[in-house]
Design a protein around this motif. Structure first.
Motif, PDB file in Angstrom:
ATOM      1  N   GLU A   1       0.832  -1.192   0.000  1.00  9.99           N
ATOM      2  CA  GLU A   1       0.000   0.000   0.000  1.00  9.99           C
ATOM      3  C   GLU A   1       0.871   1.246   0.000  1.00  9.99           C
TER       4      GLU A   1
ATOM      5  N   ARG B   1      -2.599   8.122   3.141  1.00 10.40           N
ATOM      6  CA  ARG B   1      -3.954   7.779   3.598  1.00 10.40           C
ATOM      7  C   ARG B   1      -4.636   9.020   4.156  1.00 10.40           C
TER       8      ARG B   1
ATOM      9  N   TRP C   1     -10.137   2.331   3.060  1.00 10.62           N
ATOM     10  CA  TRP C   1      -8.717   2.095   2.791  1.00 10.62           C
ATOM     11  C   TRP C   1      -8.399   0.602   2.761  1.00 10.62           C
ATOM     12  N   GLU C   2      -8.990  -0.142   3.685  1.00 15.84           N
ATOM     13  CA  GLU C   2      -8.729  -1.578   3.773  1.00 15.84           C
ATOM     14  C   GLU C   2      -9.199  -2.320   2.525  1.00 15.84           C
ATOM     15  N   LYS C   3     -10.203  -1.781   1.840  1.00 19.83           N
ATOM     16  CA  LYS C   3     -10.673  -2.408   0.602  1.00 19.83           C
ATOM     17  C   LYS C   3      -9.885  -1.900  -0.601  1.00 19.83           C
TER      18      LYS C   3
ATOM     19  N   GLY D   1      -6.160  -3.494   0.783  1.00 23.49           N
ATOM     20  CA  GLY D   1      -6.240  -4.529   1.795  1.00 23.49           C
ATOM     21  C   GLY D   1      -5.479  -5.799   1.464  1.00 23.49           C
ATOM     22  N   THR D   2      -5.793  -6.831   2.221  1.00 20.66           N
ATOM     23  CA  THR D   2      -5.078  -8.097   2.098  1.00 20.66           C
ATOM     24  C   THR D   2      -5.614  -8.994   0.984  1.00 20.66           C
TER      25      THR D   2
ATOM     26  N   TRP E   1      -6.038  -7.316  -5.319  1.00 12.24           N
ATOM     27  CA  TRP E   1      -6.691  -6.152  -5.918  1.00 12.24           C
ATOM     28  C   TRP E   1      -7.157  -6.468  -7.324  1.00 12.24           C
TER      29      TRP E   1
END
Length: 179
Positions: A14, A20, A35-37, A40-41, A44
């Protein structure tokens, strides 16, 4: 002379945390993907570019390769670096990269929404991105958020059939909304 670069961010990397904050201050909550979407983990589906000026992170861009268009969800430049032509240079770089048979499209608030929206519309117009003459609503990013009336901007004119196809792809592939 300063060097401006776009570096593709691979999944799992990221942008720096400082970006952010810039992202969150640049867009109202109803226009922000969590932000996590965004970074995220989960793998993408979008492409993210880190924007650096002499190796210093100053922003990022997020785009989607849709079947009928190149859709840009975000272009964020650190407010301390705005007004220096960086956003213009980034748009030129992206326009060069995506100069093919598909239009470039993005969302923007309508005129009169906020002073920032007015600046964004003028900025995009200087780069050949103009509101399409069709009603557009951004689907909500969360259950407790509203649909948002925006403009869909494009670097090409299009008829209502092409518009509906691209609008449907954005809603279905980016926002995961089935209508």
């Amino acid at each position: 002379m300063a060097t401006l670069e776009l570096q593709v961010l691979d999944w799992g990397n990221e942008p720096p945390a400082s970006l952010r904050f810039i992202y969150e201050e640049s867009f109202p909550v109803e226009e922000r993907r969590p932000w996590e979407k965004l970074f995220g983990t989960e793998p993408w589906e979008h492409t993210a570019w880190l924007i650096t000026l002499d190796t210093i992170p100053v922003g990022f861009a997020v785009g989607w390769e849709l079947p009928s268009a190149h859709y840009f969800e975000y272009l964020v430049i650190d407010s301390s670096h705005r007004g220096q032509g960086l956003g213009s240079k980034v748009l030129e770089m992206l326009s060069y990269k995506y100069d093919d048979e598909y239009p470039v499209v993005l969302e923007c608030e309508p005129a009169g929404y906020t002073p920032m929206a007015e600046r964004r519309l003028a900025f995009y117009a200087r780069h050949g991105l103009h509101p399409l003459p069709f009603a557009y609503k951004q689907p909500p990013y969360g259950e407790d958020l509203p649909w948002v009336e925006l403009h869909l901007l494009s670097n090409r004119a299009m008829d209502s059939c092409s518009y509906e196809q691209i609008r449907g792809e954005i809603h279905r592939l980016v926002y995961k909304v089935t209508e």
